[in-house]
Design a protein around this motif. Structure first.
Motif, PDB file in Angstrom:
ATOM      1  N   MET A   1      28.044 -22.658  11.145  1.00 33.42           N
ATOM      2  CA  MET A   1      28.017 -22.530   9.708  1.00 33.42           C
ATOM      3  C   MET A   1      27.614 -21.084   9.373  1.00 33.42           C
ATOM      4  O   MET A   1      26.572 -20.615   9.806  1.00 33.42           O
ATOM      5  CB  MET A   1      27.008 -23.531   9.143  1.00 33.42           C
ATOM      6  N   ASP A   2      28.426 -20.404   8.602  1.00 35.27           N
ATOM      7  CA  ASP A   2      28.200 -19.011   8.258  1.00 35.27           C
ATOM      8  C   ASP A   2      27.501 -18.924   6.907  1.00 35.27           C
ATOM      9  O   ASP A   2      28.137 -18.918   5.854  1.00 35.27           O
ATOM     10  CB  ASP A   2      29.534 -18.271   8.233  1.00 35.27           C
ATOM     11  N   ILE A   3      26.170 -18.845   6.931  1.00 33.90           N
ATOM     12  CA  ILE A   3      25.362 -18.801   5.715  1.00 33.90           C
ATOM     13  C   ILE A   3      24.906 -17.373   5.480  1.00 33.90           C
ATOM     14  O   ILE A   3      24.409 -16.706   6.393  1.00 33.90           O
ATOM     15  CB  ILE A   3      24.129 -19.724   5.837  1.00 33.90           C
ATOM     16  N   THR A   4      25.068 -16.906   4.259  1.00 28.57           N
ATOM     17  CA  THR A   4      24.580 -15.588   3.860  1.00 28.57           C
ATOM     18  C   THR A   4      23.398 -15.789   2.920  1.00 28.57           C
ATOM     19  O   THR A   4      23.490 -16.550   1.962  1.00 28.57           O
ATOM     20  CB  THR A   4      25.689 -14.803   3.125  1.00 28.57           C
ATOM     21  N   TYR A   5      22.295 -15.121   3.229  1.00 30.95           N
ATOM     22  CA  TYR A   5      21.106 -15.187   2.386  1.00 30.95           C
ATOM     23  C   TYR A   5      21.024 -13.903   1.569  1.00 30.95           C
ATOM     24  O   TYR A   5      21.262 -12.818   2.088  1.00 30.95           O
ATOM     25  CB  TYR A   5      19.853 -15.351   3.234  1.00 30.95           C
ATOM     26  N   LYS A   6      20.695 -14.054   0.285  1.00 26.90           N
ATOM     27  CA  LYS A   6      20.615 -12.901  -0.613  1.00 26.90           C
ATOM     28  C   LYS A   6      19.285 -12.916  -1.352  1.00 26.90           C
ATOM     29  O   LYS A   6      18.783 -13.978  -1.716  1.00 26.90           O
ATOM     30  CB  LYS A   6      21.759 -12.944  -1.625  1.00 26.90           C
ATOM     31  N   ILE A   7      18.778 -11.719  -1.594  1.00 32.37           N
ATOM     32  CA  ILE A   7      17.531 -11.558  -2.321  1.00 32.37           C
ATOM     33  C   ILE A   7      17.849 -11.059  -3.728  1.00 32.37           C
ATOM     34  O   ILE A   7      18.482 -10.009  -3.893  1.00 32.37           O
ATOM     35  CB  ILE A   7      16.593 -10.575  -1.592  1.00 32.37           C
ATOM     36  N   ASN A   8      17.434 -11.841  -4.721  1.00 28.61           N
ATOM     37  CA  ASN A   8      17.618 -11.510  -6.133  1.00 28.61           C
ATOM     38  C   ASN A   8      19.071 -11.234  -6.524  1.00 28.61           C
ATOM     39  O   ASN A   8      19.336 -10.418  -7.408  1.00 28.61           O
ATOM     40  CB  ASN A   8      16.707 -10.355  -6.554  1.00 28.61           C
ATOM     41  N   ALA A   9      19.993 -11.929  -5.885  1.00 26.17           N
ATOM     42  CA  ALA A   9      21.401 -11.840  -6.287  1.00 26.17           C
ATOM     43  C   ALA A   9      21.595 -12.648  -7.569  1.00 26.17           C
ATOM     44  O   ALA A   9      20.851 -13.593  -7.842  1.00 26.17           O
ATOM     45  CB  ALA A   9      22.300 -12.399  -5.181  1.00 26.17           C
ATOM     46  N   THR A  10      22.574 -12.268  -8.339  1.00 24.96           N
ATOM     47  CA  THR A  10      22.874 -12.996  -9.568  1.00 24.96           C
ATOM     48  C   THR A  10      23.368 -14.404  -9.236  1.00 24.96           C
ATOM     49  O   THR A  10      24.250 -14.585  -8.398  1.00 24.96           O
ATOM     50  CB  THR A  10      23.948 -12.253 -10.385  1.00 24.96           C
ATOM     51  N   VAL A  11      22.757 -15.377  -9.887  1.00 25.61           N
ATOM     52  CA  VAL A  11      23.174 -16.778  -9.767  1.00 25.61           C
ATOM     53  C   VAL A  11      23.573 -17.224 -11.168  1.00 25.61           C
ATOM     54  O   VAL A  11      22.770 -17.137 -12.104  1.00 25.61           O
ATOM     55  CB  VAL A  11      22.025 -17.663  -9.227  1.00 25.61           C
ATOM     56  N   ALA A  12      24.810 -17.687 -11.313  1.00 30.14           N
ATOM     57  CA  ALA A  12      25.287 -18.140 -12.611  1.00 30.14           C
ATOM     58  C   ALA A  12      24.662 -19.489 -12.955  1.00 30.14           C
ATOM     59  O   ALA A  12      24.341 -20.284 -12.064  1.00 30.14           O
ATOM     60  CB  ALA A  12      26.810 -18.261 -12.606  1.00 30.14           C
TER      61      ALA A  12
END
Length: 142
Positions: A1-12
């Motif tokens: 499973m290819d999961i990308t983690y983001k810090i303070n990315a915009t979430v709609a």
């Protein structure tokens, strides 16, 4: 499973609502109130998100001073992706953004009580809440 983690990315707002509806948190969050959900996202100052391609599959949404206390308001993992360590990773990445004395504080959803104990959280019985419709009362009235 290819999961990308983001810090303070915009979430709609819709992405967050869809995620909440795919978890048990959807039952306890105002998913029908877009303005409230928008405020929840806008006023959080630490959001760690997990993505598979462009689909939001996990989130750790916090309010923190980064030095002493971090209130982890929402830890939500899409039910299809639970039990792969994503929750632990979101908490680990949250802690990595905090200062050395900063503790993570949360209120566990009923379905998740044992999860937090299992991953090393300490239970604290001294939590108090005051609902919006309640008012502070005088000790003299007691």
């Amino acid at each position: 499973m290819d999961i990308t983690y983001k810090i303070n990315a915009t979430v709609a707002v819709e992405q967050f609502i869809n995620l909440l509806n795919n978890t048990t948190l959807g039952e306890r969050r105002p998913v029908d109130d877009h303005e409230c959900i928008q405020g929840m996202l806008k006023n959080s100052n630490l959001i760690i998100s997990a993505w598979i391609h462009d689909q939001l599959v996990g989130i750790a949404r916090s309010v923190t001073d980064f030095n002493y206390a971090c209130y982890l308001s929402d830890l939500a993992i899409d039910e299809k992706y639970q039990r792969f360590g994503m929750g632990k990773q979101l908490i680990t990445l949250t802690q990595a953004q905090l200062g050395p004395r900063c503790k993570v504080i949360l209120l566990a959803a009923p379905a998740a009580r044992e999860y937090y104990k299992h991953i090393g959280f300490t239970h604290n019985e001294y939590c108090w809440t005051l609902e919006r419709h309640q008012t502070v009362t005088s000790l003299a009235n007691k």
